[in-house]
Structure formats: C-alpha cells, structure tokens
Design a protein around this motif. Sequence first.
Motif, PDB file in Angstrom:
ATOM      1  N   PRO A   9     -27.933  58.762  29.284  1.00 42.12           N
ATOM      2  CA  PRO A   9     -27.485  58.688  27.892  1.00 42.12           C
ATOM      3  C   PRO A   9     -28.480  57.912  27.045  1.00 42.12           C
ATOM      4  O   PRO A   9     -29.167  57.019  27.530  1.00 42.12           O
ATOM      5  CB  PRO A   9     -26.137  57.957  27.996  1.00 42.12           C
ATOM      6  N   SER A  10     -28.557  58.280  25.780  1.00 41.73           N
ATOM      7  CA  SER A  10     -29.536  57.676  24.885  1.00 41.73           C
ATOM      8  C   SER A  10     -28.874  57.336  23.563  1.00 41.73           C
ATOM      9  O   SER A  10     -27.966  58.035  23.122  1.00 41.73           O
ATOM     10  CB  SER A  10     -30.678  58.666  24.643  1.00 41.73           C
ATOM     11  N   PRO A  11     -29.321  56.256  22.904  1.00 34.61           N
ATOM     12  CA  PRO A  11     -28.827  56.016  21.546  1.00 34.61           C
ATOM     13  C   PRO A  11     -29.357  57.098  20.614  1.00 34.61           C
ATOM     14  O   PRO A  11     -30.353  57.762  20.903  1.00 34.61           O
ATOM     15  CB  PRO A  11     -29.401  54.640  21.202  1.00 34.61           C
ATOM     16  N   THR A  78     -27.216  54.510  14.078  1.00 31.61           N
ATOM     17  CA  THR A  78     -27.382  54.582  12.629  1.00 31.61           C
ATOM     18  C   THR A  78     -26.773  55.879  12.133  1.00 31.61           C
ATOM     19  O   THR A  78     -26.901  56.918  12.782  1.00 31.61           O
ATOM     20  CB  THR A  78     -28.869  54.538  12.236  1.00 31.61           C
ATOM     21  N   ALA A  79     -26.109  55.806  10.990  1.00 31.81           N
ATOM     22  CA  ALA A  79     -25.568  57.005  10.355  1.00 31.81           C
ATOM     23  C   ALA A  79     -26.056  57.061   8.911  1.00 31.81           C
ATOM     24  O   ALA A  79     -26.089  56.037   8.223  1.00 31.81           O
ATOM     25  CB  ALA A  79     -24.039  57.013  10.380  1.00 31.81           C
ATOM     26  N   GLU A 104     -14.876  54.489  14.964  1.00 28.36           N
ATOM     27  CA  GLU A 104     -14.750  55.741  15.718  1.00 28.36           C
ATOM     28  C   GLU A 104     -15.948  56.023  16.624  1.00 28.36           C
ATOM     29  O   GLU A 104     -15.789  56.562  17.711  1.00 28.36           O
ATOM     30  CB  GLU A 104     -14.570  56.917  14.748  1.00 28.36           C
ATOM     31  N   PHE A 105     -17.167  55.660  16.167  1.00 28.69           N
ATOM     32  CA  PHE A 105     -18.360  56.070  16.903  1.00 28.69           C
ATOM     33  C   PHE A 105     -19.263  54.905  17.313  1.00 28.69           C
ATOM     34  O   PHE A 105     -20.272  55.123  17.974  1.00 28.69           O
ATOM     35  CB  PHE A 105     -19.193  57.055  16.050  1.00 28.69           C
ATOM     36  N   GLY A 106     -18.914  53.668  16.911  1.00 31.82           N
ATOM     37  CA  GLY A 106     -19.755  52.538  17.250  1.00 31.82           C
ATOM     38  C   GLY A 106     -21.013  52.427  16.414  1.00 31.82           C
ATOM     39  O   GLY A 106     -21.978  51.772  16.819  1.00 31.82           O
ATOM     40  N   VAL A 107     -21.036  53.057  15.245  1.00 32.91           N
ATOM     41  CA  VAL A 107     -22.216  53.013  14.388  1.00 32.91           C
ATOM     42  C   VAL A 107     -22.443  51.589  13.901  1.00 32.91           C
ATOM     43  O   VAL A 107     -21.515  50.919  13.423  1.00 32.91           O
ATOM     44  CB  VAL A 107     -22.046  53.962  13.183  1.00 32.91           C
ATOM     45  N   ASN A 332     -18.908  44.111  11.414  1.00 32.02           N
ATOM     46  CA  ASN A 332     -18.637  43.208  12.536  1.00 32.02           C
ATOM     47  C   ASN A 332     -17.965  43.976  13.655  1.00 32.02           C
ATOM     48  O   ASN A 332     -17.034  44.767  13.443  1.00 32.02           O
ATOM     49  CB  ASN A 332     -17.741  42.056  12.119  1.00 32.02           C
ATOM     50  N   GLY A 333     -18.465  43.768  14.866  1.00 33.50           N
ATOM     51  CA  GLY A 333     -17.863  44.424  16.020  1.00 33.50           C
ATOM     52  C   GLY A 333     -18.497  45.739  16.369  1.00 33.50           C
ATOM     53  O   GLY A 333     -18.185  46.330  17.395  1.00 33.50           O
ATOM     54  N   ALA A 334     -19.405  46.267  15.525  1.00 36.98           N
ATOM     55  CA  ALA A 334     -20.081  47.514  15.872  1.00 36.98           C
ATOM     56  C   ALA A 334     -21.020  47.266  17.028  1.00 36.98           C
ATOM     57  O   ALA A 334     -21.556  46.177  17.215  1.00 36.98           O
ATOM     58  CB  ALA A 334     -20.853  48.058  14.661  1.00 36.98           C
ATOM     59  N   SER A 335     -21.259  48.325  17.792  1.00 38.87           N
ATOM     60  CA  SER A 335     -22.133  48.174  18.967  1.00 38.87           C
ATOM     61  C   SER A 335     -23.554  47.908  18.533  1.00 38.87           C
ATOM     62  O   SER A 335     -23.987  48.372  17.500  1.00 38.87           O
ATOM     63  CB  SER A 335     -22.074  49.451  19.808  1.00 38.87           C
TER      64      SER A 335
END
Length: 335
Positions: A9-11, A78-79, A104-107, A332-335
């Motif tokens: 898996p990759s970012p 990043t989004a 939802e996606f850890g952005v 805050n709390g995003a991956s």
Amino acid sequence: MTSPAVPEPSPGVLAVDSGGSGLRVALATTDGGAPAVRSSRSPVRTGARGIDPEHLMAQLLPMVRSLAAETRVSRPVTAVVGAAGLATLGGALRAELPGALAREFGVGTTALAADAVTAYAGALGTGPGAVLAAGTGLIAIGTDLTSWQRADGWGHLLGDCGGGAWIGRAGLEAALRAHDGRPGGSAALLAGAEEQFGPMPGLPGLLYPRPDRAAVLASFAPRVAACAPADRVAADILRAAARHMADSAVAVCPPDAEPRPRVAVTGGLVKLGDPLLVPLAEELARRLPYARRVAAAGDPLDGAVRIALALTAGTLGLPVDGAMLCVAPRVNGAS
C-alpha cells in the motif's frame, strides 16, 4: 508455486472536479503514476448555504472506496477539491469539507480551489498566463504568479457568457423564434431542438423545473455547432460566443508578465471544433497580440491532481488566497 507479490500500500492524493455537468474523482499515488478515475453525471447540489458539502460527500464516499479497491493507495494524504462557484458559494465547503475528508479518508491536508484554478493548473501548470475554462459555464482566470484575476463565471443566469449553457440557450431562443415566426429564427435549429426535446410548447416544462438547467441548455450547444457551417444564425451565435470569451481572456491576461504569457482554452466546448475555435482564435490573436496561444496540457481534473502532488511535495508555485485557492488548516487527528 510462489504467489505473485502483492504491491505494498502507498500514500496517495485525492483530486475532485465538481462542475455543472457532474463530478469526477481521481486517486493517484504520490510517485506520479497514472490516476484511477471515477465520474458521476449528477452535479453537486447548491442550496441556501451554497455548494452542499453533504451531497458532495455522499457522492464521494462510494467513488473513493471503489477507487481505493483497485489501486494501491492506502489513504490520500492530500485532497484537492476544484468546485464551480467556490469563490461565491463555497462557505459551507470551506467550513465542513476538510473535517469530513479527514474523518472518512484520513486526509491530512485539504485545498479547496475554484474550478478555474484547477483548469489553469491542468492547462498551463505554473507560469504566467490566462486560461479560458469553457464548459457548461465560462470563466477566465489569469495570474502573474502573485495573485489571481478572474472574469465572468457568474453562472448561467447572470453571466457565463460564451459558455455551453449560453450557446445552448441562444440556439434554443433562435429555434423558438422560428417556431413563432419572429425575426432572427433558424429553421435548422428548430428542427434540431424538436429532435432533441420534442415539440417546442413542451420545452419550458422540460427545462424550468430541473435543478440541472445549465447542463440541459449546454446539451444543445453541439447542435448549434453542427448547424453553423450551413446556417447563418447558428454561425453568428458562435461568433458572438467567441467575442464574449475573448472579452474575458483580455480582462485577466497579465500584460507585463515575463516570460511572455501563455493563453489556453480548456473544457468541453473545445469539442465543438472549428465553428467555435476558428472565430475564437481570430479574436484572441487580434486582442491579445502580446500573448502566446498554446494547447492545454490537461483538464481540470489533471490540474487538481497536479496541485495535490505539488502540495504534498511542498512545491506549489501558484498563488494561495482565501477565495480562489485556499489550503485549510490541518485537521486534528488526521493521519
């Protein structure tokens, strides 16, 4: 037998292009590989709060999950969301979308951009110049790399002059004039309108109640282009559209930029071909002699991917402001 190796898996990055004709979404790895893409023909709703973030997320969730299942992207770091009407209708998106994408996606980082900005990045990348984003609507955007200048993009009721909805509406008006026996009508456009929409007395009932009126109007623009070689009224509509488009390009193209500014046209109207592009090229050459006309390198979704990759790498060279291109504080709390 040894099982084939499963890619690690990759970012990655998430890119969104939200416009009057629907939604397109791309998920790409940060190493610059080709993105996986999904699309929907349902435009994101606009209501009392402007562009509806809940409706956008409701469409995004299944599309992103489907894309993630076919790629090796573990999560989008990043989004970038490019949205039509962001500058004037994007308050709710700015307030709510970064948090929703993080949950939802850890952005981690979300940028919200006017669709004209993503069109610019897709067409020209970095460097001074101007882009005409000509699809259902019409907006011009230019930059000297210190600030953005925009012209039109006011929507099909107040502007978007020369865009797809404008051309389609003008073509349908000419069809209705022919139906009524009024001057300025076109029998060819009337025949095309009846073939596409049925008898003309029923057209208001088909059009006015629909939330996607602009897209419906724009769907008639190819008929106008098809009639133009043999029909003076249709040809005049496209020549008028070209003049309106050039008006907007002149308003935003930086006259003193170094190196010489470039001008590109992007969006669905390019597919109308010579009946529109020939008079447009003539207008741009006459009115922007100091600029260099170039072909667009990519479309707004390509631009959103390009901005997302640049933000991830820390190499974004385009102006960031609070309206046309804004980067939200990390949630805050995003991956």
